[in-house]
Design a protein around this motif. Structure first.
Motif, short mmCIF file in Angstrom:
data_model
loop_
_atom_site.label_atom_id
_atom_site.label_comp_id
_atom_site.label_asym_id
_atom_site.label_seq_id
_atom_site.Cartn_x
_atom_site.Cartn_y
_atom_site.Cartn_z
N GLU A 41 1.29 -7.04 2.68
CA GLU A 41 1.49 -8.46 2.93
C GLU A 41 1.61 -9.19 1.59
OE1 GLU A 41 -1.00 -10.29 5.90
OE2 GLU A 41 -1.59 -8.32 6.67
N PRO A 42 2.79 -9.74 1.27
CA PRO A 42 3.05 -10.29 -0.06
C PRO A 42 2.05 -11.36 -0.51
CG PRO A 42 5.09 -10.11 1.17
CD PRO A 42 3.99 -9.80 2.14
N ASP A 87 -2.49 -12.75 -3.98
CA ASP A 87 -3.82 -13.30 -4.14
C ASP A 87 -4.75 -12.28 -4.80
OD1 ASP A 87 -5.80 -15.21 -3.95
OD2 ASP A 87 -6.37 -14.67 -1.90
N ILE A 88 -4.69 -11.03 -4.33
CA ILE A 88 -5.53 -9.98 -4.91
C ILE A 88 -5.17 -9.76 -6.38
CG2 ILE A 88 -6.09 -7.52 -4.83
CD1 ILE A 88 -5.68 -7.64 -1.81
N ALA A 144 1.90 -1.51 -4.34
CA ALA A 144 2.63 -0.63 -3.43
C ALA A 144 2.51 -1.15 -2.01
CB ALA A 144 2.09 0.79 -3.52
N VAL A 145 3.57 -0.95 -1.22
CA VAL A 145 3.56 -1.43 0.17
C VAL A 145 3.62 -0.28 1.18
CG1 VAL A 145 4.58 -3.63 -0.47
CG2 VAL A 145 6.06 -1.74 0.24
N THR A 146 3.83 0.95 0.71
CA THR A 146 3.86 2.11 1.59
C THR A 146 3.04 3.24 0.98
OG1 THR A 146 5.79 3.17 0.58
CG2 THR A 146 6.21 1.53 2.31
N GLN A 196 -3.49 -0.57 6.95
CA GLN A 196 -2.20 -0.47 7.62
C GLN A 196 -1.09 -0.94 6.70
OE1 GLN A 196 -2.17 0.80 10.80
NE2 GLN A 196 0.06 0.94 10.62
N LEU A 197 -0.08 -0.09 6.46
CA LEU A 197 0.96 -0.42 5.49
C LEU A 197 2.30 -0.72 6.16
CD1 LEU A 197 0.05 2.20 2.73
CD2 LEU A 197 -0.69 -0.19 2.95
#
Length: 268
Positions: A150-151, A156-157, A172-174, A195-196
């Motif tokens: 989640e962009p 934020d992180i 990374a998103v996957t 969950q990715l």
């Protein structure tokens, strides 16, 4: 409703606190078991004048304080690995400050409740929290891989991580992307969503990474109780969605606190 029924919903979160405090699933769960055994053995000692969750944590604090008093007096076996690292750092930081930080930032207790749990004046809690953050942040710096699809959350992180003085090696998103980034530029800490983007699992990504090298991991999930049953190998550090910035800071600081690679030379 029986006392056991009242306490059951709070046990996963006590496990989270215990694991974060000790830096170990096994050690944290051991303290939780000891707490439950103490309640079963002497139910009349359970605080009945407060909320059951508060009473449960108060009983845990009694077990924790007793065990750490024994260590201070030299009646416990010397620790190894992560526990030895933690002790070296604890020599330069008040243990109460760590507890105040975790109780307020991670467990969501009010300063008043935290004061009750660690048996200090409410006015002391803020200074203890500030002391913990200042000392831990001074001791630990790391390169961080973020696994989050989640962009907005990832951004934020990333901001929180950089504000703490750490470097972000990638986002990374996957699963495949996470593993590739980790292999390309080995991080000193991983923050992983469960969950990715492509329906792959952050847990599987972390397993792949840990098969190649050891690194502390913090998982991010909306359902922490599913990963805190105490019945199998589980994450030591968890952040619950939606999270507060202070929660992320506390989790990062505590995870790095137990990471041997971040021990200052004088503490090794």
């Amino acid at each position: 409703m029986s006392l056991g029924q009242q306490l059951a919903p709070h046990l996963p979160f006590l496990r989270r606190y215990a694991r974060a405090l000790t830096g170990s699933q096994a050690q944290g769960d051991k303290y939780v078991r000891a707490t439950l055994e103490a309640i079963v053995a002497a139910p009349d000692q359970f605080p009945r004048d407060v909320d059951p969750r508060l009473g449960l944590y108060r009983m845990f604090q009694g077990i924790w304080n007793s065990a750490n008093y024994d260590e201070t007096e030299g009646r416990a076996e010397p620790g190894e690995g992560n526990e030895a690292v933690a002790r070296a750092r604890l020599a330069r930081m008040t243990p109460l400050s760590r507890q105040a930080l975790l109780l307020t930032a991670m467990e969501g207790f009010t300063p008043e409740d935290a004061a009750y749990l660690i048996e200090v004046d409410t006015t002391e809690v803020e200074s203890l929290v500030a002391e913990a953050l200042a000392e831990i942040e001074k001791q630990t710096r790391a390169r961080v891989l973020i696994i989050e699809d989640e962009p907005i959350i990832a951004m934020d992180i990333e901001t929180i991580v950089r504000d703490l003085g750490h470097e972000v090696t990638g986002v990374a998103v996957t699963r495949d992307e996470a593993v590739a980034l980790a292999m390309e530029d080995r991080p000193g800490l991983v923050l992983a969503d469960i969950q990715l983007a492509d329906d792959s699992s952050g847990i599987d990504a972390v397993k792949d990474i840990l098969a190649e090298f050891n690194v502390p991991v913090i998982f991010i999930t909306a359902f922490p109780e599913r990963l805190l049953t105490g019945e199998r190998p589980e994450p030591t550090f968890l952040i619950t969605k939606p999270f507060q910035r202070s929660t992320v800071k506390a989790a990062i600081s505590q995870a790095l606190f137990f990471d041997q690679s971040t021990v200052p030379a004088e503490a090794a």
